[in-house]
Design an enzyme around this catalytic site. Structure first.
Site, PDB file in Angstrom:
ATOM      1  N   HIS A 101       3.188   1.873 -14.548  1.00 26.60           N
ATOM      2  CA  HIS A 101       2.362   0.482 -15.198  1.00 26.60           C
ATOM      3  C   HIS A 101       3.797   0.329 -16.715  1.00 26.60           C
ATOM      4  O   HIS A 101       3.472   1.071 -17.389  1.00 26.60           O
ATOM      5  CB  HIS A 101       1.836  -0.455 -15.486  1.00 26.60           C
ATOM      6  CG  HIS A 101       0.539   0.367 -15.772  1.00 26.60           C
ATOM      7  ND1 HIS A 101      -0.153   2.215 -15.622  1.00 26.60           N
ATOM      8  CD2 HIS A 101       0.023   0.475 -17.149  1.00 26.60           C
ATOM      9  CE1 HIS A 101      -0.339   2.326 -16.164  1.00 26.60           C
ATOM     10  NE2 HIS A 101      -0.553   1.587 -17.889  1.00 26.60           N
ATOM     11  N   ASP A 103       1.986  -2.019 -19.263  1.00 26.70           N
ATOM     12  CA  ASP A 103       0.589  -3.001 -19.987  1.00 26.70           C
ATOM     13  C   ASP A 103       1.097  -4.468 -19.784  1.00 26.70           C
ATOM     14  O   ASP A 103       1.720  -5.251 -20.398  1.00 26.70           O
ATOM     15  CB  ASP A 103       0.195  -2.106 -21.072  1.00 26.70           C
ATOM     16  CG  ASP A 103      -0.193  -0.952 -21.198  1.00 26.70           C
ATOM     17  OD1 ASP A 103      -0.419  -0.529 -20.548  1.00 26.70           O
ATOM     18  OD2 ASP A 103      -0.097  -0.339 -22.298  1.00 26.70           O
ATOM     19  N   HIS A 261       4.975   4.185 -18.322  1.00 28.62           N
ATOM     20  CA  HIS A 261       4.128   5.126 -18.273  1.00 28.62           C
ATOM     21  C   HIS A 261       3.437   4.988 -16.836  1.00 28.62           C
ATOM     22  O   HIS A 261       2.904   4.588 -16.553  1.00 28.62           O
ATOM     23  CB  HIS A 261       3.779   5.099 -19.838  1.00 28.62           C
ATOM     24  CG  HIS A 261       2.350   4.078 -19.831  1.00 28.62           C
ATOM     25  ND1 HIS A 261       2.801   2.543 -20.643  1.00 28.62           N
ATOM     26  CD2 HIS A 261       1.113   3.715 -19.696  1.00 28.62           C
ATOM     27  CE1 HIS A 261       1.796   1.879 -20.657  1.00 28.62           C
ATOM     28  NE2 HIS A 261       0.851   2.112 -20.336  1.00 28.62           N
ATOM     29  N   ARG A 276      -6.692   3.162 -27.188  1.00 24.76           N
ATOM     30  CA  ARG A 276      -5.642   2.270 -27.342  1.00 24.76           C
ATOM     31  C   ARG A 276      -5.936   1.095 -28.403  1.00 24.76           C
ATOM     32  O   ARG A 276      -6.627  -0.026 -28.065  1.00 24.76           O
ATOM     33  CB  ARG A 276      -4.971   1.531 -25.766  1.00 24.76           C
ATOM     34  CG  ARG A 276      -4.108   1.200 -26.115  1.00 24.76           C
ATOM     35  CD  ARG A 276      -3.184   0.920 -24.624  1.00 24.76           C
ATOM     36  NE  ARG A 276      -4.087  -0.387 -24.247  1.00 24.76           N
ATOM     37  CZ  ARG A 276      -3.843  -1.250 -23.336  1.00 24.76           C
ATOM     38  NH1 ARG A 276      -2.735  -0.324 -22.255  1.00 24.76           N
ATOM     39  NH2 ARG A 276      -4.057  -2.537 -23.052  1.00 24.76           N
TER      40      ARG A 276
HETATM   41  O1  LIG Z   1      -4.310   7.833 -19.491  1.00 26.30           O
HETATM   42  C1  LIG Z   1      -3.631   7.632 -19.929  1.00 26.30           C
HETATM   43  O2  LIG Z   1      -2.363   8.518 -20.201  1.00 26.30           O
HETATM   44  C2  LIG Z   1      -2.405   6.571 -20.009  1.00 26.30           C
HETATM   45  C3  LIG Z   1      -3.523   5.150 -19.542  1.00 26.30           C
HETATM   46  C4  LIG Z   1      -2.563   3.960 -20.022  1.00 26.30           C
HETATM   47  O3  LIG Z   1      -2.056   3.706 -19.652  1.00 26.30           O
HETATM   48  C5  LIG Z   1      -2.457   3.212 -21.927  1.00 26.30           C
HETATM   49  O4  LIG Z   1      -3.200   3.575 -22.554  1.00 26.30           O
HETATM   50  O5  LIG Z   1      -2.026   1.941 -21.186  1.00 26.30           O
HETATM   51 FE   LIG Z   2      -1.114   1.706 -19.577  1.00 35.43          FE
END
Ligand SMILES: O=C(O)CCC(=O)C(=O)O
Ligand SMILES: [Fe+2]
Length: 307
Positions: A101, A103, A261, A276
């Site tokens: 995806h 974000d 990602h 995040r």
């Molecule tokens: O858990 C992960 O490695 C990715 C997490 C994720 O998609 C994000 O932080 O936007």
């Molecule tokens: Fe993400």
């Protein structure tokens, strides 16, 4: 209190030919001088995801202060409360992002940049992969580029109903995961984005697809699925990705306008937590200069539109 601005000459070590670079020589803080911030930004635009090791001193406040040097910090998420201010916990106890995806593509103002900091890591696994959506477009056959240039896709945060019903039927998800899903979709968002957007800073063309796509405008579900898989497969082929093996103190920053990602779920039930912080983005523009259109939901409470 006054603080001294810190100038550093950053070192950039490319990690793969497709995307990714490790940045050395920087101690992440809110006190970096403008030249250092510009150097970091250039590295980000060029390599699309950049990694900083050994930033053990960084807490939420420092992560936030550093983030605001790079742009306008958003709320944690359009529908998920997080810490109520800026931090979205990526917590394995509440779910895993093991699906390709970009974000928050279900709103019009797709975030520009995400900054992710490792807090608790599993003893094995738990890597994250990124894919370069600019390179994926560039490598398409010219006829496929022309096709992609013309299409628009509907993105929604209510993406997963069918799969979820199946899981329930077979006795699937636990209470916490259910609560997280309910929070995720308590507001409904739907936006039409061009499949190819023009990057506002680099001018590059980039594919806008991933997990939140429900269908293509004007196509039935069968054609939508086939076209989605055709293009998505070019994005996620291994040669177009980089995979990061997190260590304590790591911070990753990605250009959310040029990447997808995937958080790899290969660490069993070990706890994994990252924080995040997200930076406001602009509204995507197609190769014909047409802006994305929100169909449901108003994302103004999440972030301003970056200009
Ligand atoms: O858990 C992960 O490695 C990715 C997490 C994720 O998609 C994000 O932080 O936007
Ligand atoms: Fe993400």
């Amino acid at each position: 209190m006054t603080s001294q601005l810190v100038h550093t000459t950053i070192q950039v070590h490319q990690v793969s030919s497709s995307l990714g670079a490790e940045i050395a020589g920087v101690r992440i803080s809110g006190d970096l001088d403008p030249t250092t911030v510009t150097d970091i930004r250039h590295a980000l635009l060029r390599h699309k995801v950049i990694f900083f090791r050994d930033q053990h001193h960084v807490d939420d406040a420092t992560q936030r202060a550093f983030a605001s040097l790079l742009g306008t910090v958003t709320k944690p998420h359009p529908t998920v409360a997080g810490d109520g201010d800026a931090v979205l916990p990526i917590d394995s106890e509440y779910g895993k992002a093991n699906s390709w995806h970009t974000d928050v593509t279900f709103i019009d103002r797709i975030p520009a940049i995400s900054i992710l900091r490792a807090i608790t890591l599993p003893p094995y696994g738990g890597t994250t992969s990124w894919a370069n959506t600019v390179r994926a477009y560039e490598k398409l056959h010219p006829s496929l580029k022309a096709l992609a240039d013309k299409f628009w896709a509907v993105h929604s945060n209510l993406y997963d109903y069918a799969a979820e019903r199946d899981e329930k039927r077979i006795g699937g998800i636990d209470v916490k995961e259910q609560a997280r899903r309910d929070e995720f979709r308590h507001l409904e968002f739907e936006t039409e984005h061009p499949v190819v957007r023009v990057h506002p800073e680099t001018g590059d063309r980039s594919l806008v697809l991933g997990h939140f796509v429900r269908r293509f405008v004007g196509l039935n579900s069968h054609d939508s699925q086939d076209l989605f898989h055709l293009l998505q497969r070019h994005i996620t082929r291994l040669d177009n990705t980089v995979r990061w093996n997190w260590r304590p103190g790591d911070i990753a920053i990605w250009d959310n306008r040029a990447t997808q990602h995937y958080g790899v779920d290969d660490y069993d039930s070990h706890p994994r937590l990252l924080h995040r912080i997200t930076l406001a983005g602009d509204i995507p523009v197609s190769v014909d200069g047409i802006r994305s259109t929100p169909r449901r939901g108003d994302a103004a409470h999440f972030s301003p539109v970056a200009t």
